[in-house]
Each structure stands twice: as structure tokens, then as C-alpha cells.
Design a protein around this motif. Structure first.
Motif, PDB file in Angstrom:
ATOM      1  N   PHE A   1       0.792  -1.224  -0.061  1.00 46.29           N
ATOM      2  CA  PHE A   1       0.089  -0.046   0.023  1.00 46.29           C
ATOM      3  C   PHE A   1       1.133   1.158  -0.204  1.00 46.29           C
ATOM      4  CE2 PHE A   1      -2.303   3.322   2.454  1.00 46.29           C
ATOM      5  CZ  PHE A   1      -3.421   3.364   1.416  1.00 46.29           C
ATOM      6  N   ILE A   2       1.947   1.274   0.970  1.00 42.29           N
ATOM      7  CA  ILE A   2       2.887   2.476   0.965  1.00 42.29           C
ATOM      8  C   ILE A   2       3.520   2.712  -0.406  1.00 42.29           C
ATOM      9  CG2 ILE A   2       4.605   3.328   2.151  1.00 42.29           C
ATOM     10  CD1 ILE A   2       2.460   3.465   3.737  1.00 42.29           C
ATOM     11  N   SER A   3       4.029   1.548  -1.000  1.00 36.56           N
ATOM     12  CA  SER A   3       4.560   1.790  -2.267  1.00 36.56           C
ATOM     13  C   SER A   3       3.612   2.288  -3.163  1.00 36.56           C
ATOM     14  CB  SER A   3       5.037   0.290  -2.883  1.00 36.56           C
ATOM     15  OG  SER A   3       6.175  -0.252  -1.984  1.00 36.56           O
ATOM     16  N   ARG A   4       2.475   1.750  -3.239  1.00 42.15           N
ATOM     17  CA  ARG A   4       1.501   2.534  -4.258  1.00 42.15           C
ATOM     18  C   ARG A   4       1.203   3.993  -4.250  1.00 42.15           C
ATOM     19  NH1 ARG A   4      -3.110  -2.138  -3.859  1.00 42.15           N
ATOM     20  NH2 ARG A   4      -1.728  -3.933  -4.064  1.00 42.15           N
ATOM     21  N   ILE A   5       1.020   4.243  -2.899  1.00 40.98           N
ATOM     22  CA  ILE A   5       0.882   5.740  -2.631  1.00 40.98           C
ATOM     23  C   ILE A   5       2.270   6.377  -3.015  1.00 40.98           C
ATOM     24  CG2 ILE A   5       0.959   7.453  -0.810  1.00 40.98           C
ATOM     25  CD1 ILE A   5      -0.786   5.441   0.788  1.00 40.98           C
ATOM     26  N   THR A   6       3.390   5.958  -2.809  1.00 34.52           N
ATOM     27  CA  THR A   6       4.513   6.584  -3.211  1.00 34.52           C
ATOM     28  C   THR A   6       4.714   6.624  -4.537  1.00 34.52           C
ATOM     29  OG1 THR A   6       5.737   5.694  -1.121  1.00 34.52           O
ATOM     30  CG2 THR A   6       7.143   6.583  -2.922  1.00 34.52           C
ATOM     31  N   TYR A   7       4.408   5.635  -5.413  1.00 36.21           N
ATOM     32  CA  TYR A   7       4.293   5.731  -6.762  1.00 36.21           C
ATOM     33  C   TYR A   7       3.460   6.482  -7.360  1.00 36.21           C
ATOM     34  CZ  TYR A   7       3.466   3.831 -11.659  1.00 36.21           C
ATOM     35  OH  TYR A   7       3.373   3.924 -12.923  1.00 36.21           O
ATOM     36  N   LEU A   8       2.078   6.642  -6.808  1.00 40.21           N
ATOM     37  CA  LEU A   8       1.200   7.489  -7.413  1.00 40.21           C
ATOM     38  C   LEU A   8       1.594   8.931  -7.148  1.00 40.21           C
ATOM     39  CD1 LEU A   8      -2.041   5.628  -6.085  1.00 40.21           C
ATOM     40  CD2 LEU A   8      -1.342   5.968  -8.376  1.00 40.21           C
ATOM     41  N   ARG A   9       2.149   9.030  -5.865  1.00 44.70           N
ATOM     42  CA  ARG A   9       2.733  10.586  -5.566  1.00 44.70           C
ATOM     43  C   ARG A   9       3.592  11.179  -6.686  1.00 44.70           C
ATOM     44  NH1 ARG A   9       5.086  12.575   0.089  1.00 44.70           N
ATOM     45  NH2 ARG A   9       4.464  14.743  -0.053  1.00 44.70           N
ATOM     46  N   LEU A  10       4.809  10.219  -6.944  1.00 45.87           N
ATOM     47  CA  LEU A  10       5.663  10.564  -7.835  1.00 45.87           C
ATOM     48  C   LEU A  10       5.276  10.711  -9.312  1.00 45.87           C
ATOM     49  CD1 LEU A  10       8.463   8.201  -6.968  1.00 45.87           C
ATOM     50  CD2 LEU A  10       8.351  10.635  -6.795  1.00 45.87           C
ATOM     51  N   CYS A  11       3.911   9.918  -9.596  1.00 42.48           N
ATOM     52  CA  CYS A  11       3.436  10.278 -10.922  1.00 42.48           C
ATOM     53  C   CYS A  11       2.717  11.721 -10.976  1.00 42.48           C
ATOM     54  CB  CYS A  11       2.262   9.247 -11.114  1.00 42.48           C
ATOM     55  SG  CYS A  11       2.902   7.529 -11.396  1.00 42.48           S
ATOM     56  N   ILE A  12       2.042  11.955  -9.827  1.00 41.04           N
ATOM     57  CA  ILE A  12       1.368  13.184  -9.722  1.00 41.04           C
ATOM     58  C   ILE A  12       2.530  14.352  -9.849  1.00 41.04           C
ATOM     59  CG2 ILE A  12       0.173  14.817  -8.409  1.00 41.04           C
ATOM     60  CD1 ILE A  12      -1.269  12.316  -7.257  1.00 41.04           C
ATOM     61  N   ILE A  13       3.554  14.356  -9.122  1.00 40.35           N
ATOM     62  CA  ILE A  13       4.734  15.180  -9.041  1.00 40.35           C
ATOM     63  C   ILE A  13       5.192  15.240 -10.538  1.00 40.35           C
ATOM     64  CG2 ILE A  13       6.972  15.718  -8.415  1.00 40.35           C
ATOM     65  CD1 ILE A  13       6.087  14.422  -5.754  1.00 40.35           C
ATOM     66  N   PHE A  14       5.402  14.340 -11.222  1.00 40.66           N
ATOM     67  CA  PHE A  14       5.879  14.318 -12.748  1.00 40.66           C
ATOM     68  C   PHE A  14       5.007  15.085 -13.513  1.00 40.66           C
ATOM     69  CE2 PHE A  14       6.325  12.439 -16.762  1.00 40.66           C
ATOM     70  CZ  PHE A  14       7.644  12.814 -17.205  1.00 40.66           C
ATOM     71  N   ILE A  15       3.520  14.789 -13.590  1.00 39.73           N
ATOM     72  CA  ILE A  15       2.628  15.277 -14.407  1.00 39.73           C
ATOM     73  C   ILE A  15       2.345  16.757 -14.190  1.00 39.73           C
ATOM     74  CG2 ILE A  15       0.063  15.372 -14.819  1.00 39.73           C
ATOM     75  CD1 ILE A  15       0.179  12.281 -14.112  1.00 39.73           C
ATOM     76  N   ILE A  16       2.379  17.204 -12.855  1.00 41.11           N
ATOM     77  CA  ILE A  16       2.198  18.811 -12.601  1.00 41.11           C
ATOM     78  C   ILE A  16       3.494  19.331 -12.272  1.00 41.11           C
ATOM     79  CG2 ILE A  16      -0.073  18.253 -11.420  1.00 41.11           C
ATOM     80  CD1 ILE A  16       1.224  18.590  -8.730  1.00 41.11           C
ATOM     81  N   GLY A  17       4.418  19.021 -12.515  1.00 36.95           N
ATOM     82  CA  GLY A  17       5.648  19.764 -12.622  1.00 36.95           C
ATOM     83  C   GLY A  17       7.033  19.226 -12.264  1.00 36.95           C
ATOM     84  N   GLY A  18       7.129  17.809 -12.387  1.00 38.16           N
ATOM     85  CA  GLY A  18       8.370  17.153 -11.948  1.00 38.16           C
ATOM     86  C   GLY A  18       9.325  17.649 -13.097  1.00 38.16           C
ATOM     87  N   PHE A  19       9.215  18.249 -13.871  1.00 36.68           N
ATOM     88  CA  PHE A  19      10.259  18.516 -14.979  1.00 36.68           C
ATOM     89  C   PHE A  19      11.005  19.351 -14.365  1.00 36.68           C
ATOM     90  CE2 PHE A  19       6.737  17.307 -17.949  1.00 36.68           C
ATOM     91  CZ  PHE A  19       7.268  16.196 -18.376  1.00 36.68           C
ATOM     92  N   SER A  20      10.738  20.238 -13.103  1.00 34.70           N
ATOM     93  CA  SER A  20      11.511  21.368 -12.774  1.00 34.70           C
ATOM     94  C   SER A  20      12.259  20.918 -11.409  1.00 34.70           C
ATOM     95  CB  SER A  20      10.828  22.400 -12.386  1.00 34.70           C
ATOM     96  OG  SER A  20       9.860  22.344 -11.589  1.00 34.70           O
TER      97      SER A  20
END
Length: 75
Positions: free
Chosen positions: A3-22
Motif C-alpha cells: 500500500f505504501i509503495s502504491r502511494i509513493t508511486y502515485l505521488r511521484l506520478c502526480i509530481i511528474f505530471i504537474i511539474g516534475g520537470f522542474s
């Protein structure tokens, strides 16, 4: 995947989508410890996606104890 790994994965996906490039990487000029904003550092309870500027003012390098002024952004 836990469950924790899924949350971390989803969080990283969101970060990438909304601004992870910076996301940036910072290095301690005293000991060489690296803070990667995108990855954080779970060993030191630093969450992924937290900008270096958003770390607390009293943040110190987990390895050598120097403050934020002795970190430099890596290119």
C-alpha cells in the motif's frame, strides 16, 4: 506492491505530471550528500517532491550537519 509503495508511486506520478520537470538536485558542498527533490530521501524522512526551498529553515545536512546555505544546485 504494498500500500505504501502504491502511494509513493502515485505521488511521484502526480509530481511528474504537474511539474516534475522542474525538480532539482542539490549537493552538500562539505560532505557531498545529495538531495534529489523528485526522490526525497526516506532514510532521513524527506518526502519525495519537496523542493529544497521548501525544506524547513532549520534543515541541516543529515550526514555532516551543515545548514542549507552550504548546498549548491547541481546542473
Amino acid at each position: 506492491m504494498s500500500f505504501i509503495s502504491r502511494i509513493t508511486y502515485l505521488r511521484l506520478c502526480i509530481i511528474f505530471i504537474i511539474g516534475g520537470f522542474s525538480m532539482k538536485t542539490w549537493v552538500c558542498t562539505v560532505c557531498g550528500w545529495i538531495y534529489d527533490e523528485a526522490a526525497g530521501d526516506p532514510d532521513y524522512d524527506l518526502a519525495a517532491g519537496v523542493a529544497f526551498e521548501d525544506l524547513p529553515e532549520d534543515f541541516v545536512c543529515p550526514l555532516c550537519g551543515v545548514d542549507k546555505t552550504l548546498f549548491e544546485q547541481q546542473e
